[in-house]
Design a protein around this motif. Structure first.
Motif, PDB file in Angstrom:
ATOM      1  N   ARG A   9       0.836  -1.202   0.000  1.00 49.39           N
ATOM      2  CA  ARG A   9       0.000   0.000   0.000  1.00 49.39           C
ATOM      3  C   ARG A   9       0.874   1.256   0.000  1.00 49.39           C
ATOM      4  NH1 ARG A   9      -3.117  -0.688  -2.778  1.00 49.39           N
ATOM      5  NH2 ARG A   9      -4.103   1.295  -2.215  1.00 49.39           N
ATOM      6  N   THR A  10       1.989   1.221   0.711  1.00 49.97           N
ATOM      7  CA  THR A  10       2.920   2.358   0.684  1.00 49.97           C
ATOM      8  C   THR A  10       3.475   2.557  -0.720  1.00 49.97           C
ATOM      9  OG1 THR A  10       3.557   2.075   3.002  1.00 49.97           O
ATOM     10  CG2 THR A  10       5.114   3.248   1.580  1.00 49.97           C
ATOM     11  N   ALA A  11       3.841   1.455  -1.372  1.00 49.68           N
ATOM     12  CA  ALA A  11       4.379   1.531  -2.734  1.00 49.68           C
ATOM     13  C   ALA A  11       3.327   2.102  -3.683  1.00 49.68           C
ATOM     14  CB  ALA A  11       4.821   0.151  -3.197  1.00 49.68           C
ATOM     15  N   ARG A  47       0.710   3.933  -2.977  1.00 51.50           N
ATOM     16  CA  ARG A  47       0.448   5.341  -2.655  1.00 51.50           C
ATOM     17  C   ARG A  47       1.580   6.231  -3.158  1.00 51.50           C
ATOM     18  NH1 ARG A  47      -0.124   4.590   2.193  1.00 51.50           N
ATOM     19  NH2 ARG A  47       1.881   5.289   3.041  1.00 51.50           N
ATOM     20  N   THR A  48       2.811   5.761  -3.043  1.00 52.22           N
ATOM     21  CA  THR A  48       3.958   6.530  -3.528  1.00 52.22           C
ATOM     22  C   THR A  48       3.844   6.777  -5.031  1.00 52.22           C
ATOM     23  OG1 THR A  48       5.399   5.597  -1.819  1.00 52.22           O
ATOM     24  CG2 THR A  48       6.478   6.551  -3.745  1.00 52.22           C
ATOM     25  N   ILE A  49       3.483   5.730  -5.782  1.00 54.47           N
ATOM     26  CA  ILE A  49       3.311   5.873  -7.227  1.00 54.47           C
ATOM     27  C   ILE A  49       2.137   6.797  -7.533  1.00 54.47           C
ATOM     28  CG2 ILE A  49       2.677   4.618  -9.331  1.00 54.47           C
ATOM     29  CD1 ILE A  49       4.185   2.195  -8.153  1.00 54.47           C
ATOM     30  N   SER A  50       1.026   6.617  -6.820  1.00 55.23           N
ATOM     31  CA  SER A  50      -0.162   7.416  -7.055  1.00 55.23           C
ATOM     32  C   SER A  50       0.102   8.897  -6.825  1.00 55.23           C
ATOM     33  CB  SER A  50      -1.290   6.943  -6.136  1.00 55.23           C
ATOM     34  OG  SER A  50      -2.424   7.770  -6.240  1.00 55.23           O
ATOM     35  N   GLN A  51       0.808   9.208  -5.740  1.00 57.41           N
ATOM     36  CA  GLN A  51       1.031  10.608  -5.401  1.00 57.41           C
ATOM     37  C   GLN A  51       2.143  11.243  -6.223  1.00 57.41           C
ATOM     38  OE1 GLN A  51       1.448  10.867  -1.119  1.00 57.41           O
ATOM     39  NE2 GLN A  51      -0.714  10.361  -0.779  1.00 57.41           N
ATOM     40  N   ALA A  52       2.865  10.429  -6.987  1.00 61.44           N
ATOM     41  CA  ALA A  52       3.912  10.963  -7.852  1.00 61.44           C
ATOM     42  C   ALA A  52       3.481  11.043  -9.309  1.00 61.44           C
ATOM     43  CB  ALA A  52       5.177  10.099  -7.752  1.00 61.44           C
ATOM     44  N   THR A  53       2.409  10.309  -9.671  1.00 64.27           N
ATOM     45  CA  THR A  53       2.050  10.216 -11.097  1.00 64.27           C
ATOM     46  C   THR A  53       0.569  10.405 -11.386  1.00 64.27           C
ATOM     47  OG1 THR A  53       1.624   7.830 -11.048  1.00 64.27           O
ATOM     48  CG2 THR A  53       3.924   8.540 -11.394  1.00 64.27           C
ATOM     49  N   GLY A  54      -0.284  10.280 -10.380  1.00 59.27           N
ATOM     50  CA  GLY A  54      -1.721  10.311 -10.632  1.00 59.27           C
ATOM     51  C   GLY A  54      -2.284   8.987 -11.090  1.00 59.27           C
ATOM     52  N   ASN A  55      -1.468   7.922 -11.079  1.00 57.61           N
ATOM     53  CA  ASN A  55      -1.911   6.574 -11.453  1.00 57.61           C
ATOM     54  C   ASN A  55      -1.565   5.613 -10.316  1.00 57.61           C
ATOM     55  OD1 ASN A  55      -2.695   6.658 -14.512  1.00 57.61           O
ATOM     56  ND2 ASN A  55      -0.819   7.870 -14.341  1.00 57.61           N
ATOM     57  N   ALA A  56      -2.544   4.853  -9.878  1.00 55.45           N
ATOM     58  CA  ALA A  56      -2.306   3.913  -8.791  1.00 55.45           C
ATOM     59  C   ALA A  56      -1.734   2.611  -9.330  1.00 55.45           C
ATOM     60  CB  ALA A  56      -3.605   3.629  -8.045  1.00 55.45           C
ATOM     61  N   ALA A  57      -0.779   2.036  -8.630  1.00 52.54           N
ATOM     62  CA  ALA A  57      -0.223   0.742  -9.021  1.00 52.54           C
ATOM     63  C   ALA A  57      -1.324  -0.301  -9.044  1.00 52.54           C
ATOM     64  CB  ALA A  57       0.884   0.327  -8.057  1.00 52.54           C
ATOM     65  N   ASN A  58      -1.224  -1.234  -9.990  1.00 54.25           N
ATOM     66  CA  ASN A  58      -2.262  -2.271 -10.087  1.00 54.25           C
ATOM     67  C   ASN A  58      -1.706  -3.680 -10.246  1.00 54.25           C
ATOM     68  OD1 ASN A  58      -1.313  -2.156 -12.706  1.00 54.25           O
ATOM     69  ND2 ASN A  58      -3.271  -1.608 -13.644  1.00 54.25           N
ATOM     70  N   LEU A 105      -4.321  -4.781  -5.313  1.00 51.18           N
ATOM     71  CA  LEU A 105      -3.887  -4.772  -6.711  1.00 51.18           C
ATOM     72  C   LEU A 105      -4.876  -5.537  -7.580  1.00 51.18           C
ATOM     73  CD1 LEU A 105      -0.131  -5.658  -6.038  1.00 51.18           C
ATOM     74  CD2 LEU A 105      -1.067  -3.372  -6.459  1.00 51.18           C
ATOM     75  N   ASP A 106      -4.763  -5.346  -8.882  1.00 52.54           N
ATOM     76  CA  ASP A 106      -5.607  -6.080  -9.822  1.00 52.54           C
ATOM     77  C   ASP A 106      -5.000  -7.421 -10.213  1.00 52.54           C
ATOM     78  OD1 ASP A 106      -7.408  -3.988  -9.848  1.00 52.54           O
ATOM     79  OD2 ASP A 106      -6.543  -3.053 -11.642  1.00 52.54           O
ATOM     80  N   ALA A 107      -3.668  -7.507 -10.221  1.00 53.31           N
ATOM     81  CA  ALA A 107      -3.018  -8.722 -10.732  1.00 53.31           C
ATOM     82  C   ALA A 107      -1.736  -9.000  -9.975  1.00 53.31           C
ATOM     83  CB  ALA A 107      -2.712  -8.575 -12.228  1.00 53.31           C
ATOM     84  N   LEU A 108      -1.505 -10.289  -9.757  1.00 54.71           N
ATOM     85  CA  LEU A 108      -0.250 -10.786  -9.198  1.00 54.71           C
ATOM     86  C   LEU A 108       0.349 -11.737 -10.214  1.00 54.71           C
ATOM     87  CD1 LEU A 108       1.780 -11.218  -6.860  1.00 54.71           C
ATOM     88  CD2 LEU A 108       0.246 -13.000  -5.991  1.00 54.71           C
TER      89      LEU A 108
END
Length: 314
Positions: free
Chosen positions: A160-162, A164-175, A218-221
């Motif tokens: 979740r930290t990872a 959020r870090t991507i989301s707050q740096a790019t506007g796209n949430a990791a999936n 996430l959507d996929a593992l």
């Protein structure tokens, strides 16, 4: 010398025609083309544009009085390049060897399967070498998180930290997460994971992977279970996982085209073989059928800010 030889595929004793031991890995053990989905390109190398991110996140509207000029602004544009590389391999089958073959499987069928394995392993190793490593992704590599096989490991919190870090740096949430089998095994018995999954009936591997992805937000593992022989051909075999104890959290957009963000793509040039294909031809001087595999692609990092890497997380 072509392998197998005539002596390898013939025998004096009766041979079972409905049983043949084989060790090919299933396609689902490989993740490279799912991690960075393929996209056909018109030329073997080229350029693509990227809008500069910062202009899209500015609060740029300005107050305006009636009749006054409007404030103006704009966006920046950058370029990046791709360059596909061609790979290939040939598998010779002497006609005499095929005619005398008693293995129960056509040597042409065996050859096609073997070449497919070569293709899967090449892509998987290329992906692991280029992207499952430190100093690649725009976020800081995480070397400090408690290992997920440790009693106090907290993968849900870390992922979740990872994200959020991507989301707050790019506007796209990791999936998506890519990891090795050893990481997946650690997640299955992790206390934080089990606390969330304990009342869920997990029947199949696919079900467990989907559930783990959901628990992690996430959507996929994508679990790489691929192995390869690290020894030279004349040496005793030594097997290792292609992706082992690392995990990559990133944003994957398989349908990314015009005005879309995604962490990476595999650019494939079809005239050079694309993602991989086999053709056959006769070689008269050796009286052999030659199976020729050819492929041409570039696994390209498109946006390094869309990934977060956990090194040696178990």
């Amino acid at each position: 010398m072509a392998l197998p030889t005539l002596n390898d595929v013939t025998a004096v004793d009766p041979v079972l025609q409905n049983f043949l031991v084989g060790f090919a890995q299933g396609e689902n053990r490989f993740v490279a083309l799912r991690a960075f989905p393929g996209m056909s390109v018109a030329q073997p190398s080229g350029t693509f544009y990227k809008f500069t991110q910062k202009y899209w996140f500015m609060d740029g509207l300005a107050p305006r009085a009636a009749g006054a000029a409007f404030a103006r602004g704009g966006v920046g544009v950058e370029t990046d390049t791709y360059e596909t590389l061609q790979w290939g391999k040939e598998y010779p089958i002497p006609n005499e060897t095929e005619a005398a073959n008693q293995t129960g499987l056509s040597l042409q069928q065996a050859g096609v399967r073997w070449l497919a394995q070569q293709s899967f392993i090449r892509k998987e190793r290329a992906f692991a070498s280029a992207f499952m490593t430190t100093s690649v992704w725009g976020t800081d590599d995480n070397n400090s998180a408690t290992d997920w096989d440790d009693a106090s490991g907290a993968p849900i919190t870390n992922v979740r930290t990872a994200s959020r870090t991507i989301s707050q740096a790019t506007g796209n949430a990791a999936n998506t997460m890519v990891c090795g089998e050893i990481v997946y095994d650690a997640l299955l018995v992790n206390a934080q994971i089990l606390g969330t999954m304990q009342y869920t009936n997990t029947v199949t591997i696919a079900t467990r992977e989907a559930l783990l992805a959901a628990v992690l937000g996430l959507d996929a593992l994508l679990v790489s279970r691929a192995i390869y022989n690290t020894a030279n051909e004349g040496q005793t075999a030594s097997y290792s996982p292609v992706i082992d104890d690392d995990a990559l959290i990133y944003y994957n957009n398989p349908s990314a085209g015009l005005f879309d963000a995604t962490a990476g793509k595999t650019f494939v040039w079809n005239p050079g073989g694309g993602a991989g294909g086999v053709r056959s031809y006769m070689e008269d001087q050796t009286n052999s059928m030659i199976l020729q595999h050819q492929e041409q692609w570039d696994q390209k990092l498109v946006a390094n800010t869309l990934g977060y890497f956990f090194a040696d997380i178990v």
